[in-house]
Design a protein around this motif. Sequence first.
Motif, PDB file in Angstrom:
ATOM      1  N   SER A  57       0.822  -1.219   0.000  1.00  0.00           N
ATOM      2  CA  SER A  57       0.000   0.000   0.000  1.00  0.00           C
ATOM      3  C   SER A  57       0.852   1.262   0.000  1.00  0.00           C
ATOM      4  CB  SER A  57      -0.957   0.018   1.190  1.00  0.00           C
ATOM      5  OG  SER A  57      -0.267   0.209   2.404  1.00  0.00           O
ATOM      6  N   HIS A  58       2.005   1.195   0.619  1.00  0.00           N
ATOM      7  CA  HIS A  58       2.907   2.343   0.579  1.00  0.00           C
ATOM      8  C   HIS A  58       4.285   1.891   1.027  1.00  0.00           C
ATOM      9  CE1 HIS A  58       1.546   2.324   4.772  1.00  0.00           C
ATOM     10  NE2 HIS A  58       2.612   3.046   5.099  1.00  0.00           N
ATOM     11  N   CYS A  59       5.225   2.771   0.828  1.00  0.00           N
ATOM     12  CA  CYS A  59       6.616   2.369   0.986  1.00  0.00           C
ATOM     13  C   CYS A  59       7.184   2.733   2.355  1.00  0.00           C
ATOM     14  CB  CYS A  59       7.438   3.014  -0.134  1.00  0.00           C
ATOM     15  SG  CYS A  59       8.906   2.092  -0.562  1.00  0.00           S
ATOM     16  N   HIS A  60       6.589   2.241   3.398  1.00  0.00           N
ATOM     17  CA  HIS A  60       7.143   2.399   4.745  1.00  0.00           C
ATOM     18  C   HIS A  60       7.599   1.034   5.231  1.00  0.00           C
ATOM     19  CE1 HIS A  60       5.178   6.501   5.983  1.00  0.00           C
ATOM     20  NE2 HIS A  60       6.267   6.640   5.255  1.00  0.00           N
ATOM     21  N   LYS A  61       8.697   1.031   5.942  1.00  0.00           N
ATOM     22  CA  LYS A  61       9.318  -0.232   6.332  1.00  0.00           C
ATOM     23  C   LYS A  61       8.398  -1.161   7.119  1.00  0.00           C
ATOM     24  CE  LYS A  61      13.737   0.275   4.967  1.00  0.00           C
ATOM     25  NZ  LYS A  61      13.585   1.453   4.089  1.00  0.00           N
ATOM     26  N   ASP A  62       7.594  -0.583   7.949  1.00  0.00           N
ATOM     27  CA  ASP A  62       6.736  -1.443   8.755  1.00  0.00           C
ATOM     28  C   ASP A  62       5.624  -2.099   7.942  1.00  0.00           C
ATOM     29  OD1 ASP A  62       5.672   1.117   8.437  1.00  0.00           O
ATOM     30  OD2 ASP A  62       4.470   0.969  10.257  1.00  0.00           O
ATOM     31  N   HIS A  63       5.555  -1.745   6.698  1.00  0.00           N
ATOM     32  CA  HIS A  63       4.594  -2.418   5.813  1.00  0.00           C
ATOM     33  C   HIS A  63       5.331  -3.270   4.783  1.00  0.00           C
ATOM     34  CE1 HIS A  63       0.756  -0.290   6.919  1.00  0.00           C
ATOM     35  NE2 HIS A  63       1.663   0.369   7.615  1.00  0.00           N
ATOM     36  N   MET A  64       6.597  -3.454   5.010  1.00  0.00           N
ATOM     37  CA  MET A  64       7.406  -4.174   4.020  1.00  0.00           C
ATOM     38  C   MET A  64       8.084  -5.393   4.624  1.00  0.00           C
ATOM     39  SD  MET A  64       8.958  -0.653   2.450  1.00  0.00           S
ATOM     40  CE  MET A  64      10.283  -1.364   1.516  1.00  0.00           C
ATOM     41  N   LYS A  65       7.542  -5.859   5.697  1.00  0.00           N
ATOM     42  CA  LYS A  65       8.190  -6.968   6.377  1.00  0.00           C
ATOM     43  C   LYS A  65       8.263  -8.201   5.477  1.00  0.00           C
ATOM     44  CE  LYS A  65       8.484  -8.873  10.981  1.00  0.00           C
ATOM     45  NZ  LYS A  65       7.637  -9.785  11.771  1.00  0.00           N
ATOM     46  N   GLY A  66       9.458  -8.672   5.285  1.00  0.00           N
ATOM     47  CA  GLY A  66       9.665  -9.855   4.465  1.00  0.00           C
ATOM     48  C   GLY A  66       9.810  -9.583   2.984  1.00  0.00           C
ATOM     49  N   LEU A  67       9.643  -8.348   2.620  1.00  0.00           N
ATOM     50  CA  LEU A  67       9.621  -8.018   1.196  1.00  0.00           C
ATOM     51  C   LEU A  67      10.963  -8.242   0.491  1.00  0.00           C
ATOM     52  CD1 LEU A  67       7.808  -6.956  -1.081  1.00  0.00           C
ATOM     53  CD2 LEU A  67       8.376  -4.641  -0.379  1.00  0.00           C
ATOM     54  N   ARG A  68      12.026  -8.311   1.280  1.00  0.00           N
ATOM     55  CA  ARG A  68      13.313  -8.584   0.638  1.00  0.00           C
ATOM     56  C   ARG A  68      13.952  -9.844   1.211  1.00  0.00           C
ATOM     57  NH1 ARG A  68      17.655  -4.766   3.615  1.00  0.00           N
ATOM     58  NH2 ARG A  68      18.690  -6.767   3.625  1.00  0.00           N
ATOM     59  N   ALA A  69      13.159 -10.612   1.875  1.00  0.00           N
ATOM     60  CA  ALA A  69      13.710 -11.825   2.492  1.00  0.00           C
ATOM     61  C   ALA A  69      14.026 -12.876   1.433  1.00  0.00           C
ATOM     62  CB  ALA A  69      12.717 -12.376   3.506  1.00  0.00           C
ATOM     63  N   PRO A  70      15.043 -13.645   1.689  1.00  0.00           N
ATOM     64  CA  PRO A  70      15.425 -14.702   0.747  1.00  0.00           C
ATOM     65  C   PRO A  70      14.269 -15.657   0.458  1.00  0.00           C
ATOM     66  CG  PRO A  70      17.108 -14.411   2.420  1.00  0.00           C
ATOM     67  CD  PRO A  70      15.980 -13.521   2.810  1.00  0.00           C
ATOM     68  N   ALA A  71      13.487 -15.929   1.463  1.00  0.00           N
ATOM     69  CA  ALA A  71      12.385 -16.864   1.250  1.00  0.00           C
ATOM     70  C   ALA A  71      11.442 -16.376   0.164  1.00  0.00           C
ATOM     71  CB  ALA A  71      11.616 -17.069   2.566  1.00  0.00           C
ATOM     72  N   LEU A  72      11.151 -15.106   0.217  1.00  0.00           N
ATOM     73  CA  LEU A  72      10.242 -14.559  -0.785  1.00  0.00           C
ATOM     74  C   LEU A  72      10.925 -14.456  -2.139  1.00  0.00           C
ATOM     75  CD1 LEU A  72       7.517 -13.413  -1.483  1.00  0.00           C
ATOM     76  CD2 LEU A  72       8.270 -11.187  -0.668  1.00  0.00           C
ATOM     77  N   LYS A  73      12.185 -14.141  -2.095  1.00  0.00           N
ATOM     78  CA  LYS A  73      12.960 -14.062  -3.324  1.00  0.00           C
ATOM     79  C   LYS A  73      12.927 -15.425  -4.036  1.00  0.00           C
ATOM     80  CE  LYS A  73      16.995 -11.152  -4.172  1.00  0.00           C
ATOM     81  NZ  LYS A  73      18.152 -10.492  -3.525  1.00  0.00           N
TER      82      LYS A  73
END
Length: 695
Positions: A57-73
């Motif tokens: 919804s927006h680019c704040h860290k607390d809304h991006m949890k896991g967004l760069r995690a290896p698992a998701l990658k």
Amino acid sequence: MGQSIPGIPGGGLGGEANPPGLTGAMSCFQGQMAEYPNISIDRFDRENLKARAYFLSHCHKDHMKGLRAPALKRRLECSLKVYLYCSPVTKELLLTSPKYRFWETRIKEEIVVTLLPAGHCPGSVMFLFQGDQGTVLYTGDFRLAKGEAARMELLHYGGRVKDIQSVYLDTTFCDPKFHQIPSRGECLSGVVELVRSWITRSPYHVVWLNCKAAYGYEYLFTNLSEEFGLQVHVDKLDMFRNMPDILHHLTTDRSTQIHACRHPKAEEYFQWNRLPCGITSRNRIPLHTISIKPSTMWFGERTRKTNVIVRTGESSYRACFSFHSSYSEIKDFLSYICPVNAYPNVIPLGTTMDKVIEILKPLCRSSQSTEPKYKPLGKLKRARTIHLDSEEEEEDEHDLFDDPLPVPLRRKVPNQRTLHPKVFQMTAVSQNQPEKLGQSTGCNRAESMQTSLWANFIDCEESNSESEEESQIPASSQGDPCPVTHHQQKVDAEVPQWEVFFKRNDEITDDGLENFPSSTEGGGSQSPKLFTDSDGESTHISSQNSSQSTHISEQGSQGWDSQPDTVLLSFQERNSGDMTSLNKGGYKPRIKENLPASQMEQSVLCLKDSSSEDVTTVPSVGEPTTVSGGKHIPQERRLPALSTNADSQSSSDFEIPSTPEAELPKREHLQYLYEKLAAGESIVLDKRKGSLIDT
DNA sequence: GCGATCAGAT
DNA sequence: CACATCTGATCGC
């Protein structure tokens, strides 16, 4: 509505109270909605790893949890059809960071869902999902003034608010103690006056805006810049490289009077009269510095007069500022949309899930027993409508609105009915228009970004009336494919000139101040009045505001020349939602305020029926619609500023079409030019070609 | 060495 | 006041 969140996977937080000792509101939304569990929003870990589509919804860290995690990658690599959906601005901001760049090829800006402006930070949106499980709204973080929901076209259908099954709500301030927070415009006005009172004393009087490292202060910077013709010094601006309307108001040149730079030891620096960027003087003359720290403040229901600026020290001030809706704004919003269910996304500190739910429940339909199933829901309000659409609207929408539809609504979409798919096919899709993706769209994308940015926070009204062609180029130069050129050409527009920005400000001009009768140069005919609030702890700055605007209104005595604590600022107690004082009657056109919702970005993404293969995008405003055959919607794409700019009410970033043939300045070239400009060198515009030539 | 988590600071 | 973010400590892999 139940007492607990149904079907929220990942389970963790049930209805528990916040653990003690935390410093912030705690997110309880785990990423999934009961109705549509195979998509994930703003959470990318744990259960969300299985999602078939992701929304940010927006680019704040607390809304991006896991967004760069290896698992998701890894998941991405295996599941080629999984995409991330977000607004164009959010995409831009996200991809600026190398850590997230791997998403580059897997982001969709448009699909299936209606994006509504959230007013939280640039690019922030709410997602409205429509499907066979009902209509569900996920607000992300939001701040909408009272009445703004009523002016969001896309929240309505047939002239009434849509029948919303559930809302997943930003409840950060859902506690009576946050009953009221001054509007964005009131807060902005306070900062403007404080800044004015200081920097007009001499070129060596500078202000430091002590802002946190987060998106959301940009409208403050842009408004201050525009107001005073001074760019704001920041540490980094490359994330805004494709958002000229922000970029133009920022600089990395430290020789400005307005700073928003940061440093880990900034507070310490400040004690020694040193700015975070290190400077302490200019032309070997020491600077006089004040700091202004945006902070959320709120006020009890009965407070009649509230200060938006509080002096907290010799040279320190706090300015009211909130990214989130207040308690009353939340209640207003919720009671307007009146969903069957409401689920908090956040548990404010010191309260519990149950308490929050007790507040939300009475505003939901399920608790209103006497009511027929489809009660007459709120009616769409038009702040201002614009006629001028010669084309007829689709029949089934057309006569449902009381008023003529504003421009952006005209959209020819066949097939409204395919709107309720049996199955959500979140399959990857080719974009309607290739321009959406990738490099070639630098400028085009910039357009849509900037528009959205303005749209989120700024009222472009004045530009509408004054631009010679109503069909284009309002304040923020929306629709102009080459913003730099644009600014050069339209020097008389209210967009400040580059020269003004970049030249050394050895003196403050009056430019931009003409609407402030009480504002005088340097000296001191100001009449501020010190107002000490009852709490006595700190010095508050207030004013008797006229019923019209948040302005200096009192004649004062001395003090103007000593400290800026004499500025009179306050906010209007009664603001019936929409317009806050600033722009009323065009009184203060220079300051752009957050706009009514209808002026913000709105965009539609269409859900795809399971019978077709691709998600179709509908990059425009109007009812969500599936375009049969997954074809594009050509008109909007080709009508750049037209629909959005003719009527600022409906400006829409997502909707802002690109201009396919526009010649795009190369990024490197722009960078080069910016650097030159920042260095104070002049640039000449070659009008024939619309390109810039440096001298 | 990286990530996740927590405490603490700003 | 309780915005969001960063830093450092600790732990586990």
